[in-house]
Design an enzyme around this catalytic site. Structure first.
Site, short mmCIF file in Angstrom:
data_model
loop_
_atom_site.label_atom_id
_atom_site.label_comp_id
_atom_site.label_asym_id
_atom_site.label_seq_id
_atom_site.Cartn_x
_atom_site.Cartn_y
_atom_site.Cartn_z
N HIS A 143 -43.24 31.62 22.69
CA HIS A 143 -41.81 31.26 22.71
C HIS A 143 -41.10 31.45 21.37
O HIS A 143 -39.88 31.30 21.28
CB HIS A 143 -41.62 29.80 23.14
CG HIS A 143 -41.93 28.82 22.04
ND1 HIS A 143 -43.21 28.56 21.64
CD2 HIS A 143 -41.13 28.09 21.25
CE1 HIS A 143 -43.19 27.69 20.66
NE2 HIS A 143 -41.94 27.39 20.39
N1 UDP Z 1 -46.37 21.89 25.90
C1 UDP Z 1 -46.26 21.29 27.14
N2 UDP Z 1 -46.09 22.09 28.23
C2 UDP Z 1 -46.03 23.44 28.16
C3 UDP Z 1 -46.13 24.05 26.88
C4 UDP Z 1 -46.28 23.24 25.76
O1 UDP Z 1 -46.35 20.07 27.25
O2 UDP Z 1 -45.83 24.09 29.19
C5 UDP Z 1 -46.52 21.03 24.72
C6 UDP Z 1 -47.71 21.37 23.87
O3 UDP Z 1 -48.88 20.76 24.37
C7 UDP Z 1 -47.29 20.83 22.51
C8 UDP Z 1 -45.80 21.04 22.51
O4 UDP Z 1 -45.42 21.22 23.87
O5 UDP Z 1 -47.54 19.45 22.42
C9 UDP Z 1 -45.50 22.28 21.72
O6 UDP Z 1 -44.20 22.65 21.88
P1 UDP Z 1 -43.68 24.10 21.55
O7 UDP Z 1 -44.80 25.07 21.66
O8 UDP Z 1 -42.49 24.29 22.41
O9 UDP Z 1 -43.13 23.95 20.07
P2 UDP Z 1 -43.78 24.15 18.63
O10 UDP Z 1 -45.00 23.30 18.55
O11 UDP Z 1 -44.07 25.61 18.46
O12 UDP Z 1 -42.71 23.70 17.70
#
Ligand code: UDP
Length: 381
Positions: free
Chosen positions: A228
């Protein structure tokens, strides 16, 4: 007051206890969240706050992520208190989004007069919350401070650096984060830097027993993948070459991708043929289903910051679809590997890491009590 009856009962009980405890003047904190990873991080600190009678929390949801599978489900699953304010600010350019949030959060802060504003991570909501508070001379606590990718093209990197510089409390998840702040001269700034561990580790350990199997057939051996990051989705070249690599692997071993709405939109725009792809695309899942997938997969492949660490928490190796990472300790220790976006690199790195067996007991992210350390520090102020 916009509170549902259960919420109102909890609020009333808290005040009755406070009055009996002689604490008429509790600390008021205002939490600003807006995006999926922030709900998970805030759940940890909110749960801790709810155990104290002398601290009150008001939650502001900026609306950056808004639908059921990107927002509501996390509030329900983790019993996060209902936000008192929901700003519904989404689908705007970075400047418009941050500006609108800044304006509306400022109004709320003037009305609520909190003692401290708590912000999480590195999104536009983090920046708007911190900046609005600081300009009103309200103290700012930044949870997940000190992280750096050293890539100033990332919107997240810009947000992190700005928020760290104006925060009063910088709660760092790792030693690397503390060192980054030290190298930027934070020892000379009037702020407190604390290595408290990672709230996402607290969340993973606390909610692991709630893991829930998604309502689909789960292959015995599969790769869990998420994509993403703007640097991948906003570049046709990057997203196409990532998918080329993944499809090659997907023909040999099932790959499940809970598809982020931003990535889905881009793929539709590129006329990606979902029906012909060997990849299993599913809607984004809630946290409890995500934990199940993390627990049962053979390998994690991701460009997410949070998911890189969760792979480690659930004892899985992880291949990173980026050119750099903030979570360098996992790469240094050989748990994770940077594959970037080149299809051959992706295929090769996945093949190298697929059946690797490692000891994941290294305590890189604290003791799963980061939330308590944060709240205790704030209360000592
Ligand atoms: N996550 C979730 N469902 C999904 C994909 C990700 O619950 O379908 C959770 C994942 O386990 C983690 C968080 O969302 O705890 C990560 O979010 P994201 O990847 O959107 O953001 P980033 O960590 O890159 O800022």
């Amino acid at each position: 007051m916009n509170l549902c009856s259960k919420e109102w009962q909890r609020y009333k009980n808290k005040w009755i206890i406070r009055i009996f405890a002689g604490k008429f003047n509790p600390m008021k904190c205002l939490t600003v969240v807006g995006a999926r990873p922030q709900f998970i991080k805030a759940a940890v600190v909110s749960r801790t706050i709810s155990q104290y009678t002398n601290i009150e929390e008001v939650i502001v949801h900026t609306g950056q992520h808004f639908d059921n599978c990107m927002s509501n489900i996390f509030f329900q699953e983790m019993s996060i208190p209902i936000p008192r304010y929901n700003l519904g600010i989404c689908n705007l350019t970075h400047g418009a989004m941050t500006g609108q949030m800044l304006e509306e959060i400022e109004d709320i802060l003037m009305k609520e007069q909190p003692d401290v504003v708590i912000v999480y991570g590195d999104t536009n909501s983090t920046l708007a919350g911190a900046l609005a508070a600081k300009k009103l001379h309200i103290k700012v606590a930044h949870v997940e401070a000190g992280l750096r990718s050293f890539n100033m093209n990332m919107p997240e990197e810009i947000n992190r650096i700005l928020v760290d510089r104006i925060s009063d409390w910088l709660f760092c998840p790792t030693n690397t984060a503390v060192n980054n702040l030290h190298n930027e001269g934070f020892d000379h700034f009037p702020c407190m830097v604390q290595q408290c561990g990672d709230v996402m580790y607290d969340a993973a350990m606390f909610y692991a027993p709630h893991a829930q199997k998604p309502a689909m057939e789960i292959p015995e051996k599969f790769i869990l993948c998420t994509i993403h990051r703007a640097e991948n989705t906003d570049s046709q070249e990057n997203i196409k070459s990532i998918l080329q690599g993944l499809e090659e692997i997907g023909a040999q071993i099932p790959i499940i991708i809970p598809l982020h709405p931003r990535t889905k939109n881009i793929l539709h725009r590129l006329h990606f043929n979902f029906d012909q792809s060997p990849i299993h695309f599913i809607d984004p899942v809630g946290y409890f289903e995500m934990i199940y997938l993390l627990q049962h997969c053979a390998l994690v492949v991701t460009d997410s910051g949070g998911v890189q660490k969760e792979a480690f928490f659930f004892q899985k190796n992880c291949v990173i679809l980026r050119e750099e990472t903030e979570w360098v300790e996992l790469v240094q220790q050989g748990y994770n590997a940077i594959a970037g976006t080149n299809p051959q690199n992706i295929v090769q790195t996945i093949q190298e890491f697929l059946d690797r067996k490692m000891d994941f007991s290294m305590p890189l992210y604290g003791d799963a009590h980061a939330g308590e350390k944060i709240v205790k520090t704030l209360l000592q102020a």
